[in-house]
Write an enzyme that holds these catalytic residues in place. Structure first.
Site, PDB file in Angstrom:
ATOM      1  N   HIS A  84       0.826  -1.206   0.000  1.00 50.96           N
ATOM      2  CA  HIS A  84       0.000   0.000   0.000  1.00 50.96           C
ATOM      3  C   HIS A  84       0.862   1.258   0.000  1.00 50.96           C
ATOM      4  O   HIS A  84       0.493   2.278  -0.562  1.00 50.96           O
ATOM      5  CB  HIS A  84      -0.931   0.006   1.216  1.00 50.96           C
ATOM      6  CG  HIS A  84      -2.220  -0.717   0.932  1.00 50.96           C
ATOM      7  ND1 HIS A  84      -3.016  -1.244   1.913  1.00 50.96           N
ATOM      8  CD2 HIS A  84      -2.834  -0.995  -0.240  1.00 50.96           C
ATOM      9  CE1 HIS A  84      -4.069  -1.811   1.346  1.00 50.96           C
ATOM     10  NE2 HIS A  84      -3.975  -1.686   0.054  1.00 50.96           N
TER      11      HIS A  84
ATOM     12  N   GLU B  14      -6.814 -17.841 -19.938  1.00 52.12           N
ATOM     13  CA  GLU B  14      -5.585 -17.746 -19.134  1.00 52.12           C
ATOM     14  C   GLU B  14      -4.808 -19.052 -19.142  1.00 52.12           C
ATOM     15  O   GLU B  14      -3.757 -19.156 -18.533  1.00 52.12           O
ATOM     16  CB  GLU B  14      -5.884 -17.437 -17.661  1.00 52.12           C
ATOM     17  CG  GLU B  14      -7.080 -16.613 -17.380  1.00 52.12           C
ATOM     18  CD  GLU B  14      -7.175 -16.238 -15.923  1.00 52.12           C
ATOM     19  OE1 GLU B  14      -6.321 -15.461 -15.477  1.00 52.12           O
ATOM     20  OE2 GLU B  14      -8.088 -16.706 -15.232  1.00 52.12           O
TER      21      GLU B  14
ATOM     22  N   ASP C 133      -1.614 -15.079 -16.109  1.00 53.96           N
ATOM     23  CA  ASP C 133      -1.652 -16.534 -15.971  1.00 53.96           C
ATOM     24  C   ASP C 133      -1.312 -17.231 -17.282  1.00 53.96           C
ATOM     25  O   ASP C 133      -0.670 -18.275 -17.278  1.00 53.96           O
ATOM     26  CB  ASP C 133      -3.035 -16.986 -15.485  1.00 53.96           C
ATOM     27  CG  ASP C 133      -3.137 -16.888 -13.975  1.00 53.96           C
ATOM     28  OD1 ASP C 133      -2.176 -17.293 -13.301  1.00 53.96           O
ATOM     29  OD2 ASP C 133      -4.148 -16.381 -13.471  1.00 53.96           O
TER      30      ASP C 133
ATOM     31  N   CYS D  42      -6.838  -8.225 -20.154  1.00 52.09           N
ATOM     32  CA  CYS D  42      -6.854  -7.571 -18.843  1.00 52.09           C
ATOM     33  C   CYS D  42      -5.627  -7.916 -18.005  1.00 52.09           C
ATOM     34  O   CYS D  42      -5.524  -7.513 -16.861  1.00 52.09           O
ATOM     35  CB  CYS D  42      -8.139  -7.908 -18.090  1.00 52.09           C
ATOM     36  SG  CYS D  42      -8.269  -9.662 -17.729  1.00 52.09           S
TER      37      CYS D  42
HETATM   38  C1  PEP Z   1      -4.353 -12.592 -15.454  1.00 53.79           C
HETATM   39  O1  PEP Z   1      -4.093 -13.746 -15.112  1.00 53.79           O
HETATM   40  O2  PEP Z   1      -3.820 -12.011 -16.415  1.00 53.79           O
HETATM   41  C2  PEP Z   1      -5.350 -11.810 -14.701  1.00 53.79           C
HETATM   42  C3  PEP Z   1      -5.747 -10.633 -15.112  1.00 53.79           C
HETATM   43  O3  PEP Z   1      -5.812 -12.356 -13.547  1.00 53.79           O
HETATM   44  P1  PEP Z   1      -5.009 -12.338 -12.167  1.00 53.79           P
HETATM   45  O4  PEP Z   1      -3.785 -11.498 -12.350  1.00 53.79           O
HETATM   46  O5  PEP Z   1      -5.962 -11.776 -11.167  1.00 53.79           O
HETATM   47  O6  PEP Z   1      -4.729 -13.787 -11.972  1.00 53.79           O
HETATM   48 MG    MG Z   2      -5.406 -14.765 -13.738  1.00 53.96          MG
END
Ligand code: PEP
Ligand code: MG
Length: 578
Positions: A195, A437, A461, A508
């Site tokens: 944080h 992923e 992932d 994402c």
């Molecule tokens: C990812 O795996 O790219 C993702 C966005 O999910 P997290 O980072 O929460 O596993």
């Molecule tokens: Mg992920």
């Protein structure tokens, strides 16, 4: 003679100023036996320290100037909440009673236990919440040990324009220092996702964490340069170095002014192709940054936070309220709620597989939810009900086969029926999407695309599973390569599969928010990106200076005919195109 120290740059920017060193040293705790008749006194002493810690934090919270952004107070609220948490307060009291030990030792035992749980967490962000636990526990320990205050004592006059160098900073201390005119800071400890690091980025002061050796090599009042991007501290810079950094500072200033002018502008390429830029959020309070950066919506709302630091999962109502608050704050912008992505190592509902040797390959995310329907159903109901009140999309993490998807879709249909029977409103057309992923999902993207409303590429992932690299293992970090040809091929396959099925594809994972990859992804055909709000303007700047017509053939060439070791160079070349 000048000297350079390095750490992890967590908040970019160059600061030049005088060092102000604040070292508190480590907290040494000894085990002391407490006689039976003094146990209750010991417990009172412990509770007294907890109460003083609470008063200190409340007083800091009250001193936060009115014009400070809301999320800053939230960090302090998180610490205040921890002081009410049974894990940090009740369990040490039980230890004092059970082992007849002093409060400091009881608290240390509990800290070690909590830290061990955090260390196993699969999610890097949640793992670093350990820093918060440490900050709260250290505050209580210092009060118990009577080493002065739980807080860093700072002389406000001497801090104007100073660069603070310290062993560690709590978010509360960071707030105070910023308001006392500190221009940058470096700590010996702390992680990039703490944080404190997030706060530094949020208040935009350059910062470095993990700069070991500060206390041995730097003294008060020495002139130093702190480069928050490179993670560099230069002590007693010579004239040439100083001139170099003064120029760099000026360039940074110009860059920030330029980026600020982009906020209200749309993301659109030079050849007039609009690009959607969304934000990733973890906490409802992150919404503020979504509107500040003018994101077009939330492409990933990680819901894990709702489930952490508690012994029972949140019920349907609590989740519904929480999603409703986010929907309201978004004022009509789309919200993509990802269903629970809890790793096998995180205890929920007493049903865990902790202790397995490969938790990343185990019962996590959708696998855990499908196995534990009493955990999953309330979330499905809450998301569906929330969908009645705004443009909500539901996203499923870590699917590896369409059979799993069928189970999820059947459960969603069943939940809709259940809501109908209960006369509870939901949007019948809520959009359902898959996260891609797992390499198996990328290779089957066409099958997934034919059954859902959108696909979202989770590169964090996808890279981990494609390259067989544990994303949280420092030892193999060097192999974590978003530009590996296998990763790029899979990403391209997903984009193509989405296009053929007429299903939108976004990304994402962290790769989407890294401006070094923006042109490559645009050239691959990606037109929706979701990222940390703070990355948005920089990515937009790249988009607005790019032409997809020019990039597409170059990226095709790169994907199909470039030797793996030349790919990074070719990406640099794309980035240097005018
Ligand atoms: C990812 O795996 O790219 C993702 C966005 O999910 P997290 O980072 O929460 O596993
Ligand atoms: Mg992920």
């Amino acid at each position: 003679m000048s000297l350079a120290l390095s750490g992890i740059g967590v908040s970019r920017g160059v600061a030049i100023g005088k060092a102000h060193v604040i070292m508190r040293g480590s907290i040494d705790v000894l085990e002391i036996s407490i006689p039976e008749n003094l146990i209750e006194d010991e417990i009172s002493r412990f509770l007294g320290a907890v109460e003083t810690a609470r008063q200190q934090l409340q007083s800091i919270r009250q001193r936060i100037p009115k014009d400070t952004r809301a999320d800053i107070a939230t960090f302090i609220d998180t610490h205040l909440l921890m002081l009410d948490d049974a894990t940090l307060v009740t369990t040490p009291i039980e230890h004092i009673r059970e082992y007849g030990c002093n409060a400091e030792w009881a608290l240390k035992l509990q800290r070690d236990a909590v830290v061990a749980v955090f260390a196993q967490m699969d999610d890097a962000y949640l793992r670093t919440r350990r820093d918060d636990v440490d900050h709260v526990i250290n505050r209580i320990q210092r009060l118990l040990l009577d080493t002065g205050q739980g807080e860093t004592r700072v002389d406000s006059d001497s801090l104007e324009n100073a660069i603070v160098l310290t062993d560690d900073l709590t978010p509360a201390e960071t707030v105070l220092l910023e308001h006392q005119g500190v221009i940058a800071f470096a700590t010996e400890y702390g992680g990039p996702l703490s944080h404190t690091a997030i706060l530094a980025r949020s208040v935009q002061i350059p910062a470095i964490v993990g700069a070991h050796g500060i206390q041995h090599y730097i003294q008060d009042d020495e002139t130093i340069v702190l480069d928050g991007l490179q993670g560099l501290l230069i002590v007693a810079p010579d004239e040439r170095t100083l001139a170099y950094y003064l120029e760099k500072q000026e360039k940074e200033r110009q860059r920030n002014t330029e980026l600020a002018t982009l906020t209200e502008k749309p993301a659109v390429t030079l050849d007039n192709i609009p690009v959607t830029l969304m934000a990733n959020i973890e906490l409802p309070d992150d919404i503020e940054a979504v509107s500040r950066e003018n994101a077009s919506g939330v492409g990933l709302y990680r819901t894990e936070f709702l489930y952490m630091n508690r012994s029972t999962p949140p019920d349907e109502e609590e989740q519904y309220e929480c999603y409703m608050a986010v929907i309201e704050a978004l004022k009509g912008k789309p919200l993509t709620i990802r269903t629970l992505d809890m790793g096998a190592d995180k205890e929920v509902d007493g049903n865990t597989s902790s202790g397995r040797s490969n938790p990343a390959l185990g019962l996590r995310a959708i696998r855990l939810c499908l196995k534990n329907l009493s955990l999953f159903r309330p979330q499905l109901r809450a998301i569906l009900r929330a969908s009645f009140h705004g443009p909500v999309r539901m996203m499923i993490p870590m699917l590896s086969s369409t059979q799993e998807l069928h189970q999820v879709l059947a459960l969603i249909a069943e939940t809709k029926n259940n809501l109908l029977r209960r006369n509870l409103a939901f949007s019948p057309d809520i959009k359902i999407g898959c996260m891609i992923e797992v390499p198996a999902a990328a290779l089957s993207a066409a099958d997934f695309a034919s059954q859902v409303d959108f696909l979202s590429i989770g590169t964090n992932d996808l890279i981990q599973y494609t390259l067989a690299i544990d994303r949280i293992d420092d030892e193999v970090n060097y192999l974590y390569d978003p530009l590996h040809p296998a990763v790029l091929k899979l990403i391209k396959m997903v984009i193509v599969a989405g296009k053929s099925a007429g299903v939108p594809v976004d990304m994402c994972g962290e790769m989407a928010g890294d401006p070094r990859f923006t042109r490559l992804l645009l050239g691959m055909g990606l037109s929706e990106f979701s990222m940390l709000p703070s990355a948005l303007q920089e990515v937009k700047q790249v988009i607005n200076s790019s032409s997809i017509t020019k990039l597409a053939p170059l990226v095709d060439e790169l994907l199909n005919h470039t030797a793996p070791d030349r790919i990074p160079g070719s990406v640099d070349m794309l980035n240097s195109l005018n």
